[in-house]
Design a protein around this motif. Structure first.
Motif, PDB file in Angstrom:
ATOM      1  N   GLU A 160       0.851  -1.178   0.000  1.00  0.00           N
ATOM      2  CA  GLU A 160       0.000   0.000   0.000  1.00  0.00           C
ATOM      3  C   GLU A 160       0.889   1.231   0.000  1.00  0.00           C
ATOM      4  O   GLU A 160       1.866   1.288   0.745  1.00  0.00           O
ATOM      5  CB  GLU A 160      -0.911   0.011   1.228  1.00  0.00           C
ATOM      6  N   ARG A 161       0.537   2.199  -0.826  1.00  0.00           N
ATOM      7  CA  ARG A 161       1.309   3.436  -0.913  1.00  0.00           C
ATOM      8  C   ARG A 161       0.373   4.616  -1.021  1.00  0.00           C
ATOM      9  O   ARG A 161      -0.693   4.519  -1.614  1.00  0.00           O
ATOM     10  CB  ARG A 161       2.168   3.463  -2.177  1.00  0.00           C
ATOM     11  N   VAL A 162       0.825   5.734  -0.497  1.00  0.00           N
ATOM     12  CA  VAL A 162       0.151   7.002  -0.724  1.00  0.00           C
ATOM     13  C   VAL A 162       0.991   7.742  -1.751  1.00  0.00           C
ATOM     14  O   VAL A 162       2.199   7.897  -1.587  1.00  0.00           O
ATOM     15  CB  VAL A 162       0.029   7.819   0.579  1.00  0.00           C
ATOM     16  N   VAL A 163       0.360   8.168  -2.833  1.00  0.00           N
ATOM     17  CA  VAL A 163       1.045   8.873  -3.906  1.00  0.00           C
ATOM     18  C   VAL A 163       0.659  10.342  -3.820  1.00  0.00           C
ATOM     19  O   VAL A 163      -0.507  10.702  -3.983  1.00  0.00           O
ATOM     20  CB  VAL A 163       0.656   8.273  -5.288  1.00  0.00           C
ATOM     21  N   ARG A 164       1.670  11.194  -3.531  1.00  0.00           N
ATOM     22  CA  ARG A 164       1.408  12.617  -3.330  1.00  0.00           C
ATOM     23  C   ARG A 164       2.017  13.503  -4.404  1.00  0.00           C
ATOM     24  O   ARG A 164       1.759  14.699  -4.432  1.00  0.00           O
ATOM     25  CB  ARG A 164       1.946  13.049  -1.967  1.00  0.00           C
ATOM     26  N   ASN A 165       2.875  12.940  -5.252  1.00  0.00           N
ATOM     27  CA  ASN A 165       3.514  13.773  -6.282  1.00  0.00           C
ATOM     28  C   ASN A 165       3.872  12.913  -7.492  1.00  0.00           C
ATOM     29  O   ASN A 165       3.701  11.696  -7.477  1.00  0.00           O
ATOM     30  CB  ASN A 165       4.752  14.483  -5.700  1.00  0.00           C
ATOM     31  N   GLU A 166       4.367  13.569  -8.513  1.00  0.00           N
ATOM     32  CA  GLU A 166       4.670  12.877  -9.775  1.00  0.00           C
ATOM     33  C   GLU A 166       5.753  11.814  -9.621  1.00  0.00           C
ATOM     34  O   GLU A 166       5.648  10.742 -10.210  1.00  0.00           O
ATOM     35  CB  GLU A 166       5.086  13.890 -10.854  1.00  0.00           C
ATOM     36  N   SER A 167       6.787  12.085  -8.840  1.00  0.00           N
ATOM     37  CA  SER A 167       7.860  11.083  -8.705  1.00  0.00           C
ATOM     38  C   SER A 167       7.344   9.831  -7.983  1.00  0.00           C
ATOM     39  O   SER A 167       7.745   8.716  -8.328  1.00  0.00           O
ATOM     40  CB  SER A 167       9.081  11.667  -7.995  1.00  0.00           C
ATOM     41  N   GLU A 168       6.445  10.002  -7.011  1.00  0.00           N
ATOM     42  CA  GLU A 168       5.864   8.834  -6.338  1.00  0.00           C
ATOM     43  C   GLU A 168       4.938   8.073  -7.289  1.00  0.00           C
ATOM     44  O   GLU A 168       4.879   6.850  -7.240  1.00  0.00           O
ATOM     45  CB  GLU A 168       5.108   9.272  -5.076  1.00  0.00           C
ATOM     46  N   LEU A 183       6.402   2.028 -12.117  1.00  0.00           N
ATOM     47  CA  LEU A 183       7.503   1.065 -12.289  1.00  0.00           C
ATOM     48  C   LEU A 183       7.235  -0.212 -11.503  1.00  0.00           C
ATOM     49  O   LEU A 183       7.487  -1.315 -11.994  1.00  0.00           O
ATOM     50  CB  LEU A 183       8.829   1.688 -11.847  1.00  0.00           C
ATOM     51  N   LEU A 184       6.730  -0.076 -10.293  1.00  0.00           N
ATOM     52  CA  LEU A 184       6.411  -1.241  -9.482  1.00  0.00           C
ATOM     53  C   LEU A 184       5.347  -2.102 -10.151  1.00  0.00           C
ATOM     54  O   LEU A 184       5.477  -3.324 -10.223  1.00  0.00           O
ATOM     55  CB  LEU A 184       5.937  -0.808  -8.087  1.00  0.00           C
ATOM     56  N   VAL A 185       4.317  -1.468 -10.675  1.00  0.00           N
ATOM     57  CA  VAL A 185       3.241  -2.202 -11.349  1.00  0.00           C
ATOM     58  C   VAL A 185       3.777  -2.907 -12.589  1.00  0.00           C
ATOM     59  O   VAL A 185       3.462  -4.078 -12.835  1.00  0.00           O
ATOM     60  CB  VAL A 185       2.069  -1.255 -11.702  1.00  0.00           C
ATOM     61  N   LYS A 186       4.607  -2.236 -13.354  1.00  0.00           N
ATOM     62  CA  LYS A 186       5.184  -2.843 -14.561  1.00  0.00           C
ATOM     63  C   LYS A 186       6.064  -4.049 -14.225  1.00  0.00           C
ATOM     64  O   LYS A 186       6.163  -4.981 -15.011  1.00  0.00           O
ATOM     65  CB  LYS A 186       5.995  -1.812 -15.343  1.00  0.00           C
ATOM     66  N   ALA A 187       6.692  -4.030 -13.045  1.00  0.00           N
ATOM     67  CA  ALA A 187       7.593  -5.116 -12.657  1.00  0.00           C
ATOM     68  C   ALA A 187       6.865  -6.335 -12.085  1.00  0.00           C
ATOM     69  O   ALA A 187       7.465  -7.402 -11.962  1.00  0.00           O
ATOM     70  CB  ALA A 187       8.597  -4.597 -11.621  1.00  0.00           C
ATOM     71  N   ARG A 188       5.600  -6.189 -11.727  1.00  0.00           N
ATOM     72  CA  ARG A 188       4.842  -7.293 -11.134  1.00  0.00           C
ATOM     73  C   ARG A 188       4.569  -8.379 -12.160  1.00  0.00           C
ATOM     74  O   ARG A 188       4.283  -8.102 -13.314  1.00  0.00           O
ATOM     75  CB  ARG A 188       3.489  -6.800 -10.596  1.00  0.00           C
ATOM     76  N   LYS A 189       4.636  -9.633 -11.707  1.00  0.00           N
ATOM     77  CA  LYS A 189       4.236 -10.746 -12.560  1.00  0.00           C
ATOM     78  C   LYS A 189       2.717 -10.800 -12.591  1.00  0.00           C
ATOM     79  O   LYS A 189       2.059 -10.559 -11.583  1.00  0.00           O
ATOM     80  CB  LYS A 189       4.787 -12.065 -12.018  1.00  0.00           C
ATOM     81  N   PHE A 247      -2.268 -10.219 -11.269  1.00  0.00           N
ATOM     82  CA  PHE A 247      -2.345  -9.631  -9.939  1.00  0.00           C
ATOM     83  C   PHE A 247      -3.561  -8.731  -9.875  1.00  0.00           C
ATOM     84  O   PHE A 247      -4.142  -8.379 -10.889  1.00  0.00           O
ATOM     85  CB  PHE A 247      -1.058  -8.879  -9.556  1.00  0.00           C
ATOM     86  N   THR A 248      -3.938  -8.401  -8.660  1.00  0.00           N
ATOM     87  CA  THR A 248      -5.089  -7.535  -8.428  1.00  0.00           C
ATOM     88  C   THR A 248      -4.598  -6.260  -7.783  1.00  0.00           C
ATOM     89  O   THR A 248      -3.738  -6.300  -6.896  1.00  0.00           O
ATOM     90  CB  THR A 248      -6.111  -8.222  -7.495  1.00  0.00           C
ATOM     91  N   MET A 249      -5.157  -5.147  -8.209  1.00  0.00           N
ATOM     92  CA  MET A 249      -4.740  -3.863  -7.681  1.00  0.00           C
ATOM     93  C   MET A 249      -5.967  -3.046  -7.331  1.00  0.00           C
ATOM     94  O   MET A 249      -6.964  -3.093  -8.034  1.00  0.00           O
ATOM     95  CB  MET A 249      -3.912  -3.140  -8.746  1.00  0.00           C
ATOM     96  N   SER A 250      -5.890  -2.310  -6.242  1.00  0.00           N
ATOM     97  CA  SER A 250      -6.964  -1.400  -5.842  1.00  0.00           C
ATOM     98  C   SER A 250      -6.395  -0.011  -5.667  1.00  0.00           C
ATOM     99  O   SER A 250      -5.267   0.154  -5.201  1.00  0.00           O
ATOM    100  CB  SER A 250      -7.572  -1.841  -4.506  1.00  0.00           C
ATOM    101  N   ILE A 251      -7.190   0.991  -6.027  1.00  0.00           N
ATOM    102  CA  ILE A 251      -6.777   2.383  -5.854  1.00  0.00           C
ATOM    103  C   ILE A 251      -7.909   3.114  -5.160  1.00  0.00           C
ATOM    104  O   ILE A 251      -9.072   3.000  -5.551  1.00  0.00           O
ATOM    105  CB  ILE A 251      -6.460   3.051  -7.210  1.00  0.00           C
ATOM    106  N   ARG A 252      -7.549   3.847  -4.096  1.00  0.00           N
ATOM    107  CA  ARG A 252      -8.533   4.667  -3.384  1.00  0.00           C
ATOM    108  C   ARG A 252      -8.042   6.101  -3.354  1.00  0.00           C
ATOM    109  O   ARG A 252      -6.839   6.350  -3.284  1.00  0.00           O
ATOM    110  CB  ARG A 252      -8.705   4.197  -1.940  1.00  0.00           C
ATOM    111  N   SER A 253      -8.964   7.017  -3.368  1.00  0.00           N
ATOM    112  CA  SER A 253      -8.619   8.429  -3.255  1.00  0.00           C
ATOM    113  C   SER A 253      -8.286   8.763  -1.811  1.00  0.00           C
ATOM    114  O   SER A 253      -8.804   8.147  -0.883  1.00  0.00           O
ATOM    115  CB  SER A 253      -9.784   9.302  -3.716  1.00  0.00           C
TER     116      SER A 253
END
Length: 145
Positions: free
Chosen positions: A3-11, A17-23, A26-32
């Protein structure tokens, strides 16, 4: 679970990159929103201590359990299907007294610690209203610099 909080463009770029590297698969969820803030946590603790001292008939921990059950649970049942399912399955069938105990240590069913900042703001607003209506004077939190 990651789980990560994304607050800026670099995050955001690092997450991509992490998503692209996953085999796959997989399942992903995003919340505001982001997790509740430390300032919100400090305000909650301060108010519970003030209310316990002024009311004199319950400890801060007992008031915390009461607020989690009567204010926090409705907020989270509305905000999260996963929370609603777990609460309804594990806690809802019990008596009110047992539910209160489940909100406090040592069981401490997670409610406020899984809130986002917007949910915690609503929670604190309702806590403030609840205690103010009982004549409790709560300290206004100092704005962050």
């Amino acid at each position: 679970m990651t789980e990560r909080v994304v607050r800026n463009e670099s995050e955001r770029d690092a997450l991509i990159l992490l998503v692209k590297a996953r085999k796959m698969p997989f399942t992903m969820s995003i919340r505001s929103g982001a997790h509740r803030s430390e300032q919100q946590n400090r305000t909650q603790r301060m108010w519970l201590n003030e209310a316990a001292e002024q009311l004199g008939d319950q400890t801060a921990e007992e008031l915390r359990g009461y607020c989690k059950l009567t204010i926090g649970v409705p907020i989270m049942r509305e905000a999260s299907e996963e929370f609603r399912e777990k609460y309804d399955r594990l806690i809802k069938p019990h008596t009110y007294e047992d539910k209160l105990q489940m909100m406090m240590e040592p069981l401490d069913f997670p409610v406020t610690r899984i809130m986002r900042t917007s949910e915690k703001t609503r929670y604190l607003d309702l806590m403030y209203q609840h205690f103010s209506e009982q004549g409790v004077v709560l300290t206004e939190p100092k704005p962050r610099k």
